[in-house]
Enzyme design. Structure first.
Site, PDB file in Angstrom:
ATOM      1  N   ASP A   1      31.211  42.709  34.740  1.00  0.00           N
ATOM      2  CA  ASP A   1      30.348  42.968  35.894  1.00  0.00           C
ATOM      3  C   ASP A   1      31.053  43.792  36.969  1.00  0.00           C
ATOM      4  O   ASP A   1      32.284  43.827  37.045  1.00  0.00           O
ATOM      5  CB  ASP A   1      29.938  41.643  36.541  1.00  0.00           C
ATOM      6  CG  ASP A   1      28.890  40.899  35.741  1.00  0.00           C
ATOM      7  OD1 ASP A   1      28.615  41.309  34.600  1.00  0.00           O
ATOM      8  OD2 ASP A   1      28.370  39.884  36.247  1.00  0.00           O
TER       9      ASP A   1
ATOM     10  N   HIS B   1      23.078  45.571  37.562  1.00  0.00           N
ATOM     11  CA  HIS B   1      23.583  44.456  38.375  1.00  0.00           C
ATOM     12  C   HIS B   1      23.275  44.689  39.855  1.00  0.00           C
ATOM     13  O   HIS B   1      24.055  44.303  40.713  1.00  0.00           O
ATOM     14  CB  HIS B   1      25.097  44.354  38.117  1.00  0.00           C
ATOM     15  CG  HIS B   1      25.762  43.081  38.559  1.00  0.00           C
ATOM     16  ND1 HIS B   1      25.251  41.827  38.301  1.00  0.00           N
ATOM     17  CD2 HIS B   1      26.937  42.874  39.232  1.00  0.00           C
ATOM     18  CE1 HIS B   1      26.078  40.916  38.804  1.00  0.00           C
ATOM     19  NE2 HIS B   1      27.091  41.515  39.373  1.00  0.00           N
TER      20      HIS B   1
ATOM     21  N   HIS C   1      24.888  44.696  45.229  1.00  0.00           N
ATOM     22  CA  HIS C   1      25.423  43.344  45.016  1.00  0.00           C
ATOM     23  C   HIS C   1      25.126  42.355  46.144  1.00  0.00           C
ATOM     24  O   HIS C   1      25.983  41.563  46.541  1.00  0.00           O
ATOM     25  CB  HIS C   1      26.943  43.425  44.773  1.00  0.00           C
ATOM     26  CG  HIS C   1      27.469  42.333  43.885  1.00  0.00           C
ATOM     27  ND1 HIS C   1      27.837  41.084  44.354  1.00  0.00           N
ATOM     28  CD2 HIS C   1      27.682  42.293  42.550  1.00  0.00           C
ATOM     29  CE1 HIS C   1      28.268  40.341  43.356  1.00  0.00           C
ATOM     30  NE2 HIS C   1      28.177  41.046  42.240  1.00  0.00           N
TER      31      HIS C   1
ATOM     32  N   HIS D   1      35.074  40.563  35.091  1.00  0.00           N
ATOM     33  CA  HIS D   1      34.784  41.625  36.057  1.00  0.00           C
ATOM     34  C   HIS D   1      35.725  42.800  35.789  1.00  0.00           C
ATOM     35  O   HIS D   1      36.957  42.620  35.866  1.00  0.00           O
ATOM     36  CB  HIS D   1      34.951  41.099  37.493  1.00  0.00           C
ATOM     37  CG  HIS D   1      33.895  40.099  37.855  1.00  0.00           C
ATOM     38  ND1 HIS D   1      33.974  38.764  37.483  1.00  0.00           N
ATOM     39  CD2 HIS D   1      32.719  40.246  38.511  1.00  0.00           C
ATOM     40  CE1 HIS D   1      32.889  38.144  37.916  1.00  0.00           C
ATOM     41  NE2 HIS D   1      32.103  39.007  38.538  1.00  0.00           N
TER      42      HIS D   1
HETATM   43 ZN    ZN Z   1      28.739  40.711  40.352  1.00  0.00          ZN
END
Ligand code: ZN
Length: 262
Positions: free
Chosen positions: A69, A120, A124, A222
């Site tokens: 991510d 995503h 954010h 991540h």
């Molecule tokens: Zn994230």
């Protein structure tokens, strides 16, 4: 009979060349590799990942899906791409729209390497805590930016209809909206907690211990984290030496079975 034999030989030649094409960019025969491709659609799996939902992908024992991510972030994302390439492994990246917009060449390189590019959001935010119209706008702006980075022009319709909510924070209305648009919502089954301060070795220990106990699942990392980039070669080596298999997820058109072993 002769015809059948000719057809069988043609078929064998075809599958051999397909297998060669699949491994052509693989420099090592003992690489981990991607064991199979799993087609995923919102009709069959609208939401997956046991962290947030009762159901997850149909993975066998010791099968994992690798997800990353918050990228792309060139210094760390490139290291992770190199580690994946060395082991001939394909993963899924849930990108942030404004980062994709800033690094379109990297986005194109990730797609060219065969990775799956999910979405995503644009920036954010906690989408469960902001007004619904603002949340939808942030989701759509992110998708449009990711598509523009990849194809040169924005689109509301994602080529890969996979979305992960930042912080897994959502509302039933947002989930219903995505499902109605055929977009699969991804949670996760396990994670390396790589948002916490720790050394790469500590992250490796944590991720492998959790995997030993879970035995399979969608793993969340991540690609923006230096510690994750640093531990990824060792993590992939751990998967290989311990008999884990990597499943690559791709969009599936409802009604078409694109699941296949490779
Ligand atoms: Zn994230």
């Amino acid at each position: 009979m002769l015809l059948l034999r000719t057809a069988l030989i043609a078929l064998a030649t075809l599958s051999a060349s397909a297998a060669r094409a699949e491994t052509a960019d693989c420099s090592r025969n003992d690489a981990l590799g991607t064991s199979r491709v799993l087609g995923v659609d919102a009709t069959t799996w609208p939401r997956v990942g046991t962290k947030s939902y009762p159901q997850t992908l149909p993975l066998a024992d010791k099968e994992v899906v690798l997800t990353f991510d918050d990228g792309p972030n060139p210094p760390t994302t490139r290291k992770i791409l190199a580690a994946l390439a060395r082991e001939c492994v394909r993963a899924t990246f849930f990108q942030i729209g404004q980062s994709a917009a800033a690094h379109p060449d990297l986005v194109k390189a990730m797609a060219a390497a065969g990775h799956t590019l999910g979405h995503h959001s644009w920036s954010h935010p906690n989408l469960g805590k902001i007004p619904p119209a603002e949340a939808l706008d942030n989701i759509n702006r992110g998708i449009a930016a990711d598509e523009a980075a990849l194809h040169g022009k924005p689109s509301d319709t994602p080529g890969t209809p996979f979305f992960r909510f930042p912080y897994f924070e959502t509302t039933p209305a947002l989930e219903d909206d995505l499902q109605a648009r055929g977009i699969v919502v991804f949670g996760a089954d396990l994670w390396a907690s790589d948002w916490n301060e720790m050394t790469p070795q500590q992250e490796l220990n944590l991720a492998t211990a959790r995997l030993q106990s879970a035995r399979k699942g969608i793993i969340l990392f991540h690609d923006t984290k230096a510690r994750t980039a640093a531990m990824m070669p060792d993590f992939l080596r751990y998967l290989r030496t311990n008999g884990f298999r990597v499943v690559h997820i791709v969009p599936r058109q409802p009604g078409k079975d694109t699941s296949a072993s490779r």
